[in-house]
Scaffold this active site. Structure first.
Site, PDB file in Angstrom:
ATOM      1  N   LYS A  41       0.831  -0.939  -0.401  1.00 52.60           N
ATOM      2  CA  LYS A  41       0.188   0.229   0.308  1.00 52.60           C
ATOM      3  C   LYS A  41       0.885   1.134   0.077  1.00 52.60           C
ATOM      4  O   LYS A  41       0.380   2.273  -0.194  1.00 52.60           O
ATOM      5  CB  LYS A  41      -0.778   0.143   1.739  1.00 52.60           C
ATOM      6  CG  LYS A  41      -1.949  -1.310   1.328  1.00 52.60           C
ATOM      7  CD  LYS A  41      -2.129  -1.350   3.334  1.00 52.60           C
ATOM      8  CE  LYS A  41      -3.526  -2.239   3.237  1.00 52.60           C
ATOM      9  NZ  LYS A  41      -2.947  -3.108   4.818  1.00 52.60           N
ATOM     10  N   ASP A  98       7.107   3.539  -2.300  1.00 51.53           N
ATOM     11  CA  ASP A  98       7.547   4.359  -1.597  1.00 51.53           C
ATOM     12  C   ASP A  98       8.738   4.482  -0.665  1.00 51.53           C
ATOM     13  O   ASP A  98       9.729   5.274  -1.237  1.00 51.53           O
ATOM     14  CB  ASP A  98       6.764   3.618   0.185  1.00 51.53           C
ATOM     15  CG  ASP A  98       7.159   2.424   0.438  1.00 51.53           C
ATOM     16  OD1 ASP A  98       7.753   2.054  -0.295  1.00 51.53           O
ATOM     17  OD2 ASP A  98       6.265   1.773   1.095  1.00 51.53           O
ATOM     18  N   ASP A 101      14.853  -0.190   1.069  1.00 52.42           N
ATOM     19  CA  ASP A 101      15.221  -0.197   2.730  1.00 52.42           C
ATOM     20  C   ASP A 101      16.844  -1.290   2.303  1.00 52.42           C
ATOM     21  O   ASP A 101      17.690  -1.328   1.934  1.00 52.42           O
ATOM     22  CB  ASP A 101      14.423  -0.917   3.482  1.00 52.42           C
ATOM     23  CG  ASP A 101      14.972  -0.772   5.332  1.00 52.42           C
ATOM     24  OD1 ASP A 101      15.353   0.026   5.751  1.00 52.42           O
ATOM     25  OD2 ASP A 101      14.586  -1.634   5.117  1.00 52.42           O
ATOM     26  N   ARG A 163      -0.094   6.967   7.642  1.00 48.95           N
ATOM     27  CA  ARG A 163       0.404   6.500   5.978  1.00 48.95           C
ATOM     28  C   ARG A 163      -0.152   8.105   5.480  1.00 48.95           C
ATOM     29  O   ARG A 163       0.336   8.369   3.948  1.00 48.95           O
ATOM     30  CB  ARG A 163      -0.348   5.175   5.423  1.00 48.95           C
ATOM     31  CG  ARG A 163      -0.067   3.972   5.726  1.00 48.95           C
ATOM     32  CD  ARG A 163      -0.509   3.139   4.995  1.00 48.95           C
ATOM     33  NE  ARG A 163      -0.312   1.571   4.980  1.00 48.95           N
ATOM     34  CZ  ARG A 163       0.624   0.599   5.205  1.00 48.95           C
ATOM     35  NH1 ARG A 163       1.505   1.655   4.307  1.00 48.95           N
ATOM     36  NH2 ARG A 163       0.508   0.016   5.058  1.00 48.95           N
TER      37      ARG A 163
HETATM   38  P1  IMP Z   1      12.675  -4.286   1.968  1.00 47.51           P
HETATM   39  O1  IMP Z   1      13.622  -3.000   0.627  1.00 47.51           O
HETATM   40  O2  IMP Z   1      12.832  -5.936   0.732  1.00 47.51           O
HETATM   41  O3  IMP Z   1      14.604  -4.617   3.249  1.00 47.51           O
HETATM   42  O4  IMP Z   1      11.544  -3.692   2.194  1.00 47.51           O
HETATM   43  C1  IMP Z   1      11.357  -2.184   2.193  1.00 47.51           C
HETATM   44  C2  IMP Z   1      10.648  -2.150   2.815  1.00 47.51           C
HETATM   45  O5  IMP Z   1       9.924  -2.035   4.157  1.00 47.51           O
HETATM   46  C3  IMP Z   1       8.954  -1.212   2.197  1.00 47.51           C
HETATM   47  O6  IMP Z   1       8.685  -1.295   0.842  1.00 47.51           O
HETATM   48  C4  IMP Z   1       8.242  -0.689   3.085  1.00 47.51           C
HETATM   49  O7  IMP Z   1       7.545  -0.919   3.424  1.00 47.51           O
HETATM   50  C5  IMP Z   1       8.927  -1.577   4.545  1.00 47.51           C
HETATM   51  N1  IMP Z   1      10.271  -0.092   4.979  1.00 47.51           N
HETATM   52  C6  IMP Z   1      11.201  -0.076   5.435  1.00 47.51           C
HETATM   53  N2  IMP Z   1      11.828   0.999   6.084  1.00 47.51           N
HETATM   54  C7  IMP Z   1      10.753   1.025   6.999  1.00 47.51           C
HETATM   55  C8  IMP Z   1      10.864   2.315   7.153  1.00 47.51           C
HETATM   56  O8  IMP Z   1      11.363   3.939   7.987  1.00 47.51           O
HETATM   57  N3  IMP Z   1       9.259   3.790   7.184  1.00 47.51           N
HETATM   58  C9  IMP Z   1       8.412   2.135   7.165  1.00 47.51           C
HETATM   59  N4  IMP Z   1       7.930   1.176   6.391  1.00 47.51           N
HETATM   60  C10 IMP Z   1      10.068   0.675   6.438  1.00 47.51           C
HETATM   61 MG    MG Z   2       6.790  -0.896  -0.455  1.00 42.11          MG
END
Ligand code: IMP
Ligand code: MG
Length: 176
Positions: A41, A98, A101, A163
Site C-alpha cells: 500500500k 515508497d 531499505d 500513512r
Molecule cells: P526491503 O527493501 O525488502 O527491506 O523492504 C522494504 C519495505 O520495508 C518497504 O517497502 C516498506 O514497506 C518497509 N520499510 C522499510 N523501511 C521503512 C521505514 O522507515 N518506514 C516504514 N516502512 C519501511
Molecule cells: Mg513498500
C-alpha cells in the site's frame, strides 16, 4: 510508551522534489506511454502525486506483495498477494515504490516483472536508505536519500498508522 512523529521532510519539500523528478521522467519518456506499477500500500500516495505531474500518456496498475520472513527482516522471497491486472509485454514499465531499505523485496520483484518481457523496466522511489542495502537494486529515479531512521507518512506506516501524513516524519518513542 508514547509515540511522536518528528518532521524530516515537509509537505512543501516533498511536493517540490516530486515535481523535479516528474520533469526528468517527462523528458526521458518523451513520445512514449508510461505504464506505472504501484506496489501497495505504501507506494500509493507517491504514485498519485507523481502521476498527476506526468505529461506523457500514463496507464496504471497495482500489485500487492508480502515478503516471507519475520517482522524485522524481509527474506527477499516475495509472495504476490494481488497480481497485476494487465500484461507487461512490450510496455515501458515504471515501478513506483515508497522506500528501498534492504533492497531484498524489490530485487526479487524486479526479476519477476522482467520475466514478463516489458519493453523497458525502470524503478522510481520516493525514499532510499542506501546505508541499509543488503541486495543490490538498480534505482533509476530517487526523490530523497535518507539516513537509517524509521520514517512514516506519504504512504509509509508504523503498525498501519500514519500513512496519511502529508509529510515524511521520523518515529520517536518515549517512556511515559
Ligand atoms: P526491503 O527493501 O525488502 O527491506 O523492504 C522494504 C519495505 O520495508 C518497504 O517497502 C516498506 O514497506 C518497509 N520499510 C522499510 N523501511 C521503512 C521505514 O522507515 N518506514 C516504514 N516502512 C519501511
Ligand atoms: Mg513498500
Amino acid at each position: 510508551m508514547s509515540e511522536k512523529v518528528r518532521v524530516m521532510l515537509t509537505e512543501k519539500e516533498v511536493d517540490q522534489r516530486i515535481q523535479e523528478v516528474a520533469d526528468i521522467i517527462n523528458r526521458d519518456y518523451e513520445g512514449k506511454c508510461i505504464h506505472m506499477i504501484c506496489v501497495l500500500k505504501g507506494g500509493v500516495f507517491f504514485m498519485c502525486e507523481l502521476a498527476k505531474r506526468i505529461t506523457v500518456p500514463v496507464t496504471l496498475d497495482f500489485m500487492s506483495v508480502s515478503s516471507y520472513g519475520d517482522d524485522t527482516k524481509s527474506s527477499g522471497v516475495v509472495k504476490i498477494v494481488k497480481d497485476l491486472d494487465q500484461p507487461l509485454l512490450g510496455r515501458d514499465v515504471l515501478v513506483v515504490e515508497d522506500i528501498i531499505d534492504s533492497g531484498r523485496t524489490l530485487s526479487y520483484l524486479m526479476q519477476i516483472l522482467k520475466s514478463r518481457s516489458p519493453k523497458s523496466l525502470c524503478l522510481c522511489t520516493l525514499l532510499d536508505k542506501p546505508d541499509r542495502r543488503v541486495t543490490d537494486v538498480h534505482v533509476d529515479y530517487t526523490c530523497f536519500e535518507i539516513p537509517d531512521e524509521f520514517v512514516v507518512g506519504f504512504g509509509l506506516d508504523y503498525a498501519q498508522k500514519y500513512r496519511n501524513l502529508p509529510y515524511i516524519g521520523v518515529m520517536e518513542f518515549t517512556e511515559d
